[in-house]
Design a protein around this motif. Structure first.
Motif, PDB file in Angstrom:
ATOM      1  N   CYS A   1       0.693  -1.369  -0.085  1.00 44.91           N
ATOM      2  CA  CYS A   1      -0.123  -0.042  -0.016  1.00 44.91           C
ATOM      3  C   CYS A   1       0.841   1.182  -0.057  1.00 44.91           C
ATOM      4  CB  CYS A   1      -0.797   0.042   1.124  1.00 44.91           C
ATOM      5  SG  CYS A   1      -2.026  -1.465   1.196  1.00 44.91           S
TER       6      CYS A   1
ATOM      7  N   ASN B   1      -7.155   0.700   8.383  1.00 47.73           N
ATOM      8  CA  ASN B   1      -6.918   1.684   9.202  1.00 47.73           C
ATOM      9  C   ASN B   1      -8.194   2.191   9.545  1.00 47.73           C
ATOM     10  OD1 ASN B   1      -4.425   2.585  10.662  1.00 47.73           O
ATOM     11  ND2 ASN B   1      -5.218   4.626   9.864  1.00 47.73           N
TER      12      ASN B   1
ATOM     13  N   ASP C   1      -9.044   2.925   4.198  1.00 50.67           N
ATOM     14  CA  ASP C   1      -7.766   3.091   4.255  1.00 50.67           C
ATOM     15  C   ASP C   1      -6.941   2.014   4.699  1.00 50.67           C
ATOM     16  OD1 ASP C   1      -7.788   5.924   3.691  1.00 50.67           O
ATOM     17  OD2 ASP C   1      -7.647   6.533   5.889  1.00 50.67           O
TER      18      ASP C   1
ATOM     19  N   ARG D   1      -3.815  -0.544   5.417  1.00 54.46           N
ATOM     20  CA  ARG D   1      -2.419  -0.220   5.814  1.00 54.46           C
ATOM     21  C   ARG D   1      -1.821  -1.509   5.870  1.00 54.46           C
ATOM     22  NH1 ARG D   1      -3.874  -0.026  11.272  1.00 54.46           N
ATOM     23  NH2 ARG D   1      -3.169  -1.950  11.698  1.00 54.46           N
TER      24      ARG D   1
ATOM     25  N   ILE E   1       0.015   3.245   3.984  1.00 57.47           N
ATOM     26  CA  ILE E   1      -1.529   3.288   3.638  1.00 57.47           C
ATOM     27  C   ILE E   1      -1.738   3.659   2.398  1.00 57.47           C
ATOM     28  CG2 ILE E   1      -3.492   4.355   4.524  1.00 57.47           C
ATOM     29  CD1 ILE E   1      -2.602   4.732   7.353  1.00 57.47           C
TER      30      ILE E   1
ATOM     31  N   GLN F   1      -5.670   4.573  -0.090  1.00 57.25           N
ATOM     32  CA  GLN F   1      -7.102   4.583  -0.059  1.00 57.25           C
ATOM     33  C   GLN F   1      -7.676   3.701  -1.144  1.00 57.25           C
ATOM     34  OE1 GLN F   1      -9.625   8.174   0.942  1.00 57.25           O
ATOM     35  NE2 GLN F   1      -9.648   8.374  -1.278  1.00 57.25           N
TER      36      GLN F   1
ATOM     37  N   ASN G   1      -4.159  13.535  -1.028  1.00 54.41           N
ATOM     38  CA  ASN G   1      -3.975  13.787   0.222  1.00 54.41           C
ATOM     39  C   ASN G   1      -2.412  13.794   0.376  1.00 54.41           C
ATOM     40  OD1 ASN G   1      -3.768  13.475   3.000  1.00 54.41           O
ATOM     41  ND2 ASN G   1      -5.068  11.766   3.427  1.00 54.41           N
TER      42      ASN G   1
ATOM     43  N   LEU H   1      -0.511  11.468   2.902  1.00 55.02           N
ATOM     44  CA  LEU H   1      -0.058   9.962   2.669  1.00 55.02           C
ATOM     45  C   LEU H   1       0.993   9.990   1.220  1.00 55.02           C
ATOM     46  CD1 LEU H   1      -3.561   7.974   2.452  1.00 55.02           C
ATOM     47  CD2 LEU H   1      -1.919   8.224   4.461  1.00 55.02           C
TER      48      LEU H   1
ATOM     49  N   GLU I   1      -5.441   6.593  -5.722  1.00 52.41           N
ATOM     50  CA  GLU I   1      -6.284   5.643  -4.769  1.00 52.41           C
ATOM     51  C   GLU I   1      -6.543   4.405  -5.770  1.00 52.41           C
ATOM     52  OE1 GLU I   1      -9.529   8.112  -4.289  1.00 52.41           O
ATOM     53  OE2 GLU I   1     -10.490   8.409  -6.305  1.00 52.41           O
TER      54      GLU I   1
END
Length: 583
Positions: free
Chosen positions: A6, A25, A37, A39, A44, A46, A83, A86, A92
């Motif tokens: 991830c 997560n 999310d 992990r 992490i 998404q 984001n 991250l 994503e």
RNA sequence: GGAGCGGUAGCUCAGCUGGUUAGAGUGCCUGCCUGUCACGCAGGACGUCGCGGGUUCAAAUCCCGUCCGCUCCGCCA
């Protein structure tokens, strides 16, 4: 089962179909669209689940900490939806298939919480260790041991295991004892360190030995002390202490450079034990702090102030000053706190002089007079805006009080000159006197003195040893010494320690025997791995760098060890417990 | 062995000098919600106030004892 981690997914993977595994997560369910999310050990990412997905109903049942396996396509996030928190935040994964590998009860605390109490963290340590911070610490610790092994192997050191089930040693810490079933009434002891075994390995001709090994000491705990802790244990033959120190220094320097990119400097400075106590009050000086203690005994011998003149005129006492730059702003209330702080080391008070704009200010000025006051200012190099603290008492009380005060003040006022400072402490005394006048070894009974046996007998109280400590940021991270390799010297030292021939023969006759069969000159060192990693990770406690540590009462909150055992087991071990059973 | 701080909902905490039914945030459950990322909104459930004793008409609150966690002194060659 998994095509990518991830935490490693990014724009390069756009349009790829990936399969990820990990823990949920966080779940954000918007009714129409669900975000997960996911992990894993690398970080992490998404996942988006749209309502038209056949597995949408599965996604609705997913909760935090479920273990899932998701296949989907990596897509870029739309404008403004990235984001930055991250590493994978610019992309994503649009889920195609969702597979719940395992469910989870609601966890007692959110994995990424930072305010969970240590007690709860230790009880559910397996959950606490999922936390990114703990994962990073464990990974760094593994890198450290890997670096150490590589360094030692490169220098032709041999990794040799030594027994855990061994013999109790005289002197030193309390031993953890293991009853022997096959020898009713007898006990093994867990090793406080492999000291004698590594010396025997030198006698066996291996010449260079190392081991990353657990040691056990049944003493009260501290933030930096656990009943079982790990050492990098090293011993070599045919090397002088300066050679050993140079090699160890090279390792430590490389360790810090390689793993946390810290430059500890070309050559670590060296300070004698006597100077360390005189200038810093402790035998593990924190050299990040420029402040030093100033001896003012001579100046105080004739002042009309018994609190100072008494200790100044006594051989076993000391009057010292500690000038704190910019300390004149310290409030009366804060000074009271420091007075209380030094009292735990036995100091009966904490005199001070503030150097205000208007001149020196202090309750004790009237006792000292102008001339003495200005001499103090001269000796300590104090300037306007500083404060000078005083210690006057038995030497060890003054040293401990002002030495620890120095570190506390540095913490409170941020008086650090550099973020890192390593220093060797050398020229330790061989012995220290106990209350009853007997002698104890400062290092251990196998440490070589820097003088011959006859001189040692005559000057036992002042003789120095060939021991060396490595101190980083005020923390002792390693110690070592050249060992005694001649039977006559070893017998002399044991005699001085008050250990009889019978006791010596009984406790470690094997070592004394071995010394007589061609023992090479040898010496070594041991590093506290937990402390090193603690310092390197900026932690305040070694518990934070140990996967499964014990509490202050040496209990394990996870397993509930130690625990009672059935009587039958005790009978087999010929052990009787005399306490009433606790409930 | 000693000193200090703490222990109240799953978690983190508030609860003053004793006074009706012990609170908040978060988590959990239910419902709503198509762009969140500590999602949001509404509703709901959840308490051995560490444990034992005492004082009192009345104790989470005061007193004594005890257990547990943390920091420190002693201890740790």
């Amino acid at each position: 089962m998994r095509s990518n981690y991830c935490g490693e997914l990014n724009k390069k993977h756009i349009n790829q179909t990936v399969e990820i595994c990990g823990w949920v997560n966080r779940r954000r369910d918007h009714g129409g669209v669900i975000f997960l999310d996911i992990r894993d050990k690398r970080g992490i990412a998404q996942v988006v689940i749209n309502p038209d997905n056949a597995d949408f109903v599965i996604a609705e049942t997913i909760r935090n900490e479920f273990v899932v396996n998701i296949t989907g396509q990596v897509i870029p996030r739309a404008e403004g939806l990235a984001n930055p928190k991250l590493a994978s935040g610019e992309i994503e994964i649009v889920a195609k298939n969702i597979n719940i590998l395992n469910t989870s009860k609601p966890v007692p605390f959110q994995i990424d919480a930072t305010d969970t109490s240590e007690e709860i963290r230790l009880k559910y340590r397996y959950l606490d260790l999922r936390n990114d911070v703990m994962q990073k610490r464990m990974r760094l610790r593994s890198k450290v041991t890997h670096f150490m092994r590589e360094f030692m192997e490169k220098h032709d050191f041999l990794d040799i295991e030594t027994p855990f089930l061994t013999k109790a040693t005289p002197e030193g810490a309390r031993d953890y004892l293991i009853p022997s079933r096959t020898h009713p009434g007898d006990f093994f002891a867990l090793p406080q360190s492999p000291q004698l075994f590594k010396q025997l390995l030198m006698m066996s001709g291996f010449e260079r030995y190392y081991q990353i090994v657990k040691c056990f000491r049944d003493e009260d705990l501290r933030a930096d002390r656990q009943p079982e802790f790990t050492q990098l244990d090293i011993e070599t033959s045919f090397m002088h202490e300066d050679e050993i120190m140079a090699m160890m220094e090279e390792m430590v320097r490389g360790l810090f450079k390689d793993i946390i990119n810290v430059d500890l400097g070309d050559q670590f400075p060296t300070i004698t034990y006597a100077n360390a106590l005189s200038l810093y009050g402790v035998d593990r000086p924190d050299m990040r702090i420029p402040m030093q203690l100033t001896s003012i005994d001579e100046l105080m011998q004739s002042v009309d102030f018994k609190v100072f003149s008494g200790p100044a005129n006594s051989d076993d006492s000391r009057v010292a000053a500690l000038c704190v730059p910019g300390g004149a702003t310290i409030s009366r209330k804060q000074i009271d706190k420091y007075t209380k702080y030094v009292s735990i080391y036995g100091a009966k008070g904490l005199a001070y002089i503030k150097l205000n704009e208007e001149g020196p200010a202090s309750p004790i000025l009237k006792f000292l007079g102008d001339e003495v006051t200005s001499k103090i200012i001269e000796l300590t190099g104090a300037k306007t805006g500083d404060i000078i603290f005083f210690g006057a008492d038995k030497t060890n009380i003054v040293n401990e009080a002002l030495g620890n005060l120095r570190e506390q003040l540095a913490k409170d006022l941020n008086l650090y000159e550099s973020p890192w400072a390593a220093i060797w402490v050398v020229d330790f005394p061989m012995f220290e006197a106990n209350d009853d006048g007997s002698l104890s070894a400062i290092h251990h009974p196998f440490t070589a003195p820097s003088v011959d046996a006859d001189t040692l007998k005559d000057t036992a109280k002042t003789a120095l040893s060939r021991a060396y400590d490595l101190v980083i940021n005020g923390s002792e991270v390693g110690d070592g010494s050249i060992r005694i390799h001649q039977i006559s010297m070893q017998k002399t030292v044991l005699k001085l320690l008050g250990i009889s021939d019978e006791e010596a023969q009984d406790k470690f006759g094997f070592l004394l025997d071995a010394l007589e069969y061609g023992c090479p000159p040898h010496g070594g060192m041991a590093f506290g791995l937990d402390r090193l990693v603690m310092i390197m990770t900026g932690c305040d406690s070694i518990r934070d760098v140990i996967a499964f540590p014990k509490t202050q009462t040496a209990a394990c909150l996870l397993t509930n060890a130690p625990a009672s055992v059935p009587r039958k087991v005790l009978r087999e071990l010929s052990v009787q417990v005399s306490l009433a059973k606790k409930d």
